[in-house]
Design a protein around this motif. Sequence first.
Motif, short mmCIF file in Angstrom:
data_model
loop_
_atom_site.label_atom_id
_atom_site.label_comp_id
_atom_site.label_asym_id
_atom_site.label_seq_id
_atom_site.Cartn_x
_atom_site.Cartn_y
_atom_site.Cartn_z
N HIS A 40 0.84 -1.20 -0.05
CA HIS A 40 -0.08 0.06 -0.16
C HIS A 40 0.95 1.17 -0.04
O HIS A 40 1.39 1.81 1.27
CB HIS A 40 -0.94 -0.02 1.39
CG HIS A 40 -2.07 0.84 0.86
ND1 HIS A 40 -3.03 0.60 0.03
CD2 HIS A 40 -2.63 1.96 1.82
CE1 HIS A 40 -3.84 1.66 0.04
NE2 HIS A 40 -3.57 2.56 1.13
N TRP A 77 -7.55 -0.15 -0.74
CA TRP A 77 -8.01 1.26 -0.87
C TRP A 77 -7.92 1.60 0.75
O TRP A 77 -8.31 0.79 1.56
CB TRP A 77 -9.21 1.23 -1.69
CG TRP A 77 -9.74 2.66 -1.44
CD1 TRP A 77 -9.71 3.36 -2.55
CD2 TRP A 77 -10.71 3.32 -0.45
NE1 TRP A 77 -10.67 4.58 -2.17
CE2 TRP A 77 -11.10 4.42 -0.96
CE3 TRP A 77 -11.34 3.04 0.82
CZ2 TRP A 77 -11.98 5.44 -0.53
CZ3 TRP A 77 -12.16 3.76 1.34
CH2 TRP A 77 -12.47 4.90 0.76
N SER A 78 -7.56 2.85 0.90
CA SER A 78 -7.55 3.43 2.16
C SER A 78 -8.10 4.81 2.35
O SER A 78 -8.32 5.59 1.07
CB SER A 78 -6.19 3.41 2.71
OG SER A 78 -5.35 4.39 2.20
N SER A 79 -8.45 5.33 3.31
CA SER A 79 -9.07 6.65 3.58
C SER A 79 -8.90 7.24 4.84
O SER A 79 -8.81 6.38 6.04
CB SER A 79 -10.69 6.50 3.02
OG SER A 79 -11.14 7.94 3.56
N THR A 80 -8.60 8.57 5.14
CA THR A 80 -8.64 9.08 6.33
C THR A 80 -10.09 9.66 6.30
O THR A 80 -11.02 9.64 5.73
CB THR A 80 -7.84 10.27 6.20
OG1 THR A 80 -7.99 11.37 5.23
CG2 THR A 80 -6.37 9.96 5.92
N GLU A 99 -9.12 -2.52 8.54
CA GLU A 99 -8.85 -1.70 9.84
C GLU A 99 -9.64 -0.74 9.34
O GLU A 99 -10.01 -0.15 8.41
CB GLU A 99 -7.34 -1.29 10.05
CG GLU A 99 -6.75 -0.70 8.92
CD GLU A 99 -5.28 -0.34 9.19
OE1 GLU A 99 -4.93 0.82 9.05
OE2 GLU A 99 -4.38 -1.36 9.30
N THR A 132 -16.08 7.57 6.27
CA THR A 132 -14.91 7.04 6.86
C THR A 132 -14.86 7.68 8.27
O THR A 132 -14.60 8.98 8.49
CB THR A 132 -13.61 7.04 6.38
OG1 THR A 132 -13.63 6.64 4.86
CG2 THR A 132 -12.49 6.48 6.99
N PRO A 135 -9.56 6.18 10.64
CA PRO A 135 -8.62 5.76 9.42
C PRO A 135 -9.02 4.35 9.06
O PRO A 135 -9.00 3.34 9.89
CB PRO A 135 -7.24 5.93 9.92
CG PRO A 135 -7.53 6.89 10.79
CD PRO A 135 -8.95 6.71 11.47
N LEU A 136 -9.16 4.21 7.61
CA LEU A 136 -9.62 2.71 7.11
C LEU A 136 -8.80 2.26 5.84
O LEU A 136 -8.14 3.01 5.31
CB LEU A 136 -11.03 3.18 6.61
CG LEU A 136 -11.83 1.92 6.05
CD1 LEU A 136 -13.28 1.97 6.39
CD2 LEU A 136 -11.61 1.96 4.54
N LYS A 137 -8.62 0.78 6.13
CA LYS A 137 -7.97 0.13 4.97
C LYS A 137 -8.93 -1.06 4.39
O LYS A 137 -9.55 -1.56 5.52
CB LYS A 137 -6.72 -0.29 5.30
CG LYS A 137 -5.60 0.03 4.60
CD LYS A 137 -4.16 -0.70 4.80
CE LYS A 137 -3.29 0.47 5.29
NZ LYS A 137 -2.00 0.01 5.71
N LYS A 138 -9.14 -1.16 3.34
CA LYS A 138 -9.91 -2.26 2.64
C LYS A 138 -9.20 -2.83 1.54
O LYS A 138 -8.36 -2.25 0.56
CB LYS A 138 -11.20 -1.84 2.48
CG LYS A 138 -11.23 -1.21 1.18
CD LYS A 138 -12.86 -0.81 0.56
CE LYS A 138 -13.01 0.06 -0.57
NZ LYS A 138 -14.04 0.18 -1.09
#
Length: 159
Positions: A40, A77-80, A99, A132, A135-138
Amino acid sequence: IGAVYNQRSGSVSPTPPITMTSPASSGLPHRKIIRLPYNHSTEGEYTPANIISGAPKAMVNNLHSDPFSKRFHVGVWSSTPGKWSFEQVDSEEFCILIEGRARLVGVDGASETFKAGDTFVIPIGFKGTWETLEPLKKFYAVMDRKKDDEQEIQLASKL
Protein backbone atom coordinates in the motif's frame (compact mmCIF):
# COMPACT_ATOMS: atom_id res chain seq x y z
CA ILE A 1 6.27 -13.98 -9.75
CA GLY A 2 4.29 -12.76 -6.77
CA ALA A 3 5.35 -11.84 -3.28
CA VAL A 4 4.22 -12.68 0.22
CA TYR A 5 4.01 -9.98 2.87
CA ASN A 6 4.65 -11.16 6.42
CA GLN A 7 2.64 -8.71 8.53
CA ARG A 8 4.36 -9.77 11.74
CA SER A 9 7.94 -9.22 10.53
CA GLY A 10 7.20 -6.65 7.82
CA SER A 11 9.25 -8.63 5.30
CA VAL A 12 8.35 -9.35 1.70
CA SER A 13 9.56 -12.53 0.03
CA PRO A 14 9.14 -13.57 -3.62
CA THR A 15 7.10 -16.66 -4.38
CA PRO A 16 6.76 -18.51 -7.66
CA PRO A 17 3.28 -18.70 -9.22
CA ILE A 18 1.34 -21.88 -8.52
CA THR A 19 0.44 -23.68 -11.74
CA MET A 20 -3.16 -24.83 -11.99
CA THR A 21 -4.21 -27.33 -14.61
CA SER A 22 -7.64 -27.56 -16.22
CA PRO A 23 -9.15 -30.73 -17.55
CA ALA A 24 -8.64 -30.97 -21.30
CA SER A 25 -12.40 -31.28 -21.79
CA SER A 26 -13.02 -27.81 -20.28
CA GLY A 27 -11.41 -26.01 -23.20
CA LEU A 28 -9.98 -23.44 -20.77
CA PRO A 29 -6.35 -22.36 -21.02
CA HIS A 30 -4.00 -23.33 -18.22
CA ARG A 31 -3.77 -20.37 -15.85
CA LYS A 32 -1.58 -19.70 -12.84
CA ILE A 33 -2.56 -18.58 -9.36
CA ILE A 34 -1.45 -14.99 -8.77
CA ARG A 35 -0.15 -14.25 -5.30
CA LEU A 36 -0.64 -10.58 -4.47
CA PRO A 37 1.68 -8.59 -2.23
CA TYR A 38 0.12 -6.74 0.66
CA ASN A 39 1.42 -3.44 -0.65
CA HIS A 40 0.00 0.00 0.00
CA SER A 41 2.15 2.82 -1.32
CA THR A 42 1.23 6.51 -1.45
CA GLU A 43 1.35 6.63 -5.27
CA GLY A 44 -2.43 6.39 -5.65
CA GLU A 45 -3.38 9.20 -3.24
CA TYR A 46 -6.31 11.42 -4.21
CA THR A 47 -9.04 13.60 -2.71
CA PRO A 48 -12.53 12.13 -3.10
CA ALA A 49 -15.01 14.18 -5.13
CA ASN A 50 -18.26 15.51 -3.65
CA ILE A 51 -16.99 15.96 -0.08
CA ILE A 52 -19.72 16.66 2.47
CA SER A 53 -17.57 16.93 5.60
CA GLY A 54 -13.96 16.62 6.72
CA ALA A 55 -10.89 16.70 4.51
CA PRO A 56 -10.51 13.04 3.52
CA LYS A 57 -7.58 11.70 1.57
CA ALA A 58 -7.96 8.34 -0.10
CA MET A 59 -5.44 6.03 -1.65
CA VAL A 60 -5.92 3.22 -4.12
CA ASN A 61 -3.36 0.56 -5.04
CA ASN A 62 -4.69 -1.74 -7.71
CA LEU A 63 -2.74 -4.96 -7.30
CA HIS A 64 -4.18 -6.92 -10.21
CA SER A 65 -6.38 -6.39 -13.25
CA ASP A 66 -7.45 -9.35 -15.35
CA PRO A 67 -5.40 -9.03 -18.54
CA PHE A 68 -8.01 -10.83 -20.65
CA SER A 69 -11.35 -9.23 -19.80
CA LYS A 70 -9.90 -6.02 -18.31
CA ARG A 71 -13.06 -6.02 -16.17
CA PHE A 72 -11.91 -7.56 -12.86
CA HIS A 73 -9.67 -5.61 -10.46
CA VAL A 74 -8.39 -6.24 -6.92
CA GLY A 75 -6.33 -4.14 -4.57
CA VAL A 76 -6.09 -2.14 -1.38
CA TRP A 77 -7.92 1.14 -0.73
CA SER A 78 -7.61 3.42 2.28
CA SER A 79 -9.09 6.67 3.53
CA THR A 80 -8.72 9.20 6.31
CA PRO A 81 -11.92 10.38 8.08
CA GLY A 82 -14.48 12.33 6.10
CA LYS A 83 -17.79 11.98 4.29
CA TRP A 84 -18.63 12.23 0.59
CA SER A 85 -21.42 11.30 -1.78
CA PHE A 86 -20.86 8.65 -4.42
CA GLU A 87 -22.63 6.45 -6.91
CA GLN A 88 -21.62 2.93 -7.93
CA VAL A 89 -22.37 3.44 -11.61
CA ASP A 90 -20.84 0.66 -13.68
CA SER A 91 -19.29 -1.87 -11.33
CA GLU A 92 -19.99 -4.11 -8.36
CA GLU A 93 -17.51 -4.15 -5.50
CA PHE A 94 -16.74 -6.74 -2.82
CA CYS A 95 -15.00 -5.25 0.24
CA ILE A 96 -13.17 -6.68 3.25
CA LEU A 97 -12.31 -4.05 5.87
CA ILE A 98 -8.89 -4.74 7.35
CA GLU A 99 -8.79 -1.74 9.67
CA GLY A 100 -10.97 1.20 10.66
CA ARG A 101 -14.71 1.89 10.45
CA ALA A 102 -17.04 3.25 7.77
CA ARG A 103 -20.72 4.09 7.39
CA LEU A 104 -22.56 3.85 4.09
CA VAL A 105 -25.98 5.47 3.79
CA GLY A 106 -28.17 4.99 0.73
CA VAL A 107 -30.37 7.72 -0.71
CA ASP A 108 -33.28 5.76 0.78
CA GLY A 109 -31.83 6.38 4.28
CA ALA A 110 -30.73 2.77 4.86
CA SER A 111 -27.50 2.89 6.87
CA GLU A 112 -24.82 0.25 7.45
CA THR A 113 -21.74 0.67 9.63
CA PHE A 114 -18.75 -1.62 9.04
CA LYS A 115 -15.63 -2.34 11.12
CA ALA A 116 -12.39 -4.26 10.57
CA GLY A 117 -13.19 -7.86 9.68
CA ASP A 118 -16.55 -7.06 8.07
CA THR A 119 -17.29 -7.97 4.45
CA PHE A 120 -19.89 -6.41 2.17
CA VAL A 121 -20.85 -5.76 -1.43
CA ILE A 122 -21.60 -2.36 -2.93
CA PRO A 123 -24.03 -3.24 -5.74
CA ILE A 124 -24.21 -1.60 -9.10
CA GLY A 125 -26.63 1.32 -8.94
CA PHE A 126 -25.95 2.18 -5.26
CA LYS A 127 -26.29 5.91 -4.56
CA GLY A 128 -25.54 7.50 -1.23
CA THR A 129 -22.69 8.54 1.04
CA TRP A 130 -19.47 6.97 2.24
CA GLU A 131 -18.24 8.14 5.62
CA THR A 132 -14.89 7.02 6.95
CA LEU A 133 -15.32 7.20 10.73
CA GLU A 134 -11.72 6.31 11.59
CA PRO A 135 -8.69 5.68 9.36
CA LEU A 136 -9.67 2.78 7.14
CA LYS A 137 -8.08 0.17 4.89
CA LYS A 138 -9.91 -2.40 2.80
CA PHE A 139 -9.24 -5.08 0.24
CA TYR A 140 -11.51 -4.73 -2.76
CA ALA A 141 -12.54 -6.81 -5.74
CA VAL A 142 -14.36 -4.91 -8.49
CA MET A 143 -16.14 -6.33 -11.51
CA ASP A 144 -16.68 -3.68 -14.17
CA ARG A 145 -19.67 -4.08 -16.42
CA LYS A 146 -19.36 -4.01 -20.20
CA LYS A 147 -21.39 -1.57 -22.25
CA ASP A 148 -23.47 -4.51 -23.53
CA ASP A 149 -24.58 -5.05 -19.91
CA GLU A 150 -26.36 -1.66 -20.05
CA GLN A 151 -29.84 -3.19 -19.85
CA GLU A 152 -28.89 -5.16 -16.72
CA ILE A 153 -27.35 -2.01 -15.18
CA GLN A 154 -30.55 -0.03 -15.81
CA LEU A 155 -32.62 -2.81 -14.29
CA ALA A 156 -30.36 -3.01 -11.19
CA SER A 157 -30.64 0.77 -10.74
CA LYS A 158 -34.41 0.43 -10.42
CA LEU A 159 -34.21 -2.17 -7.62
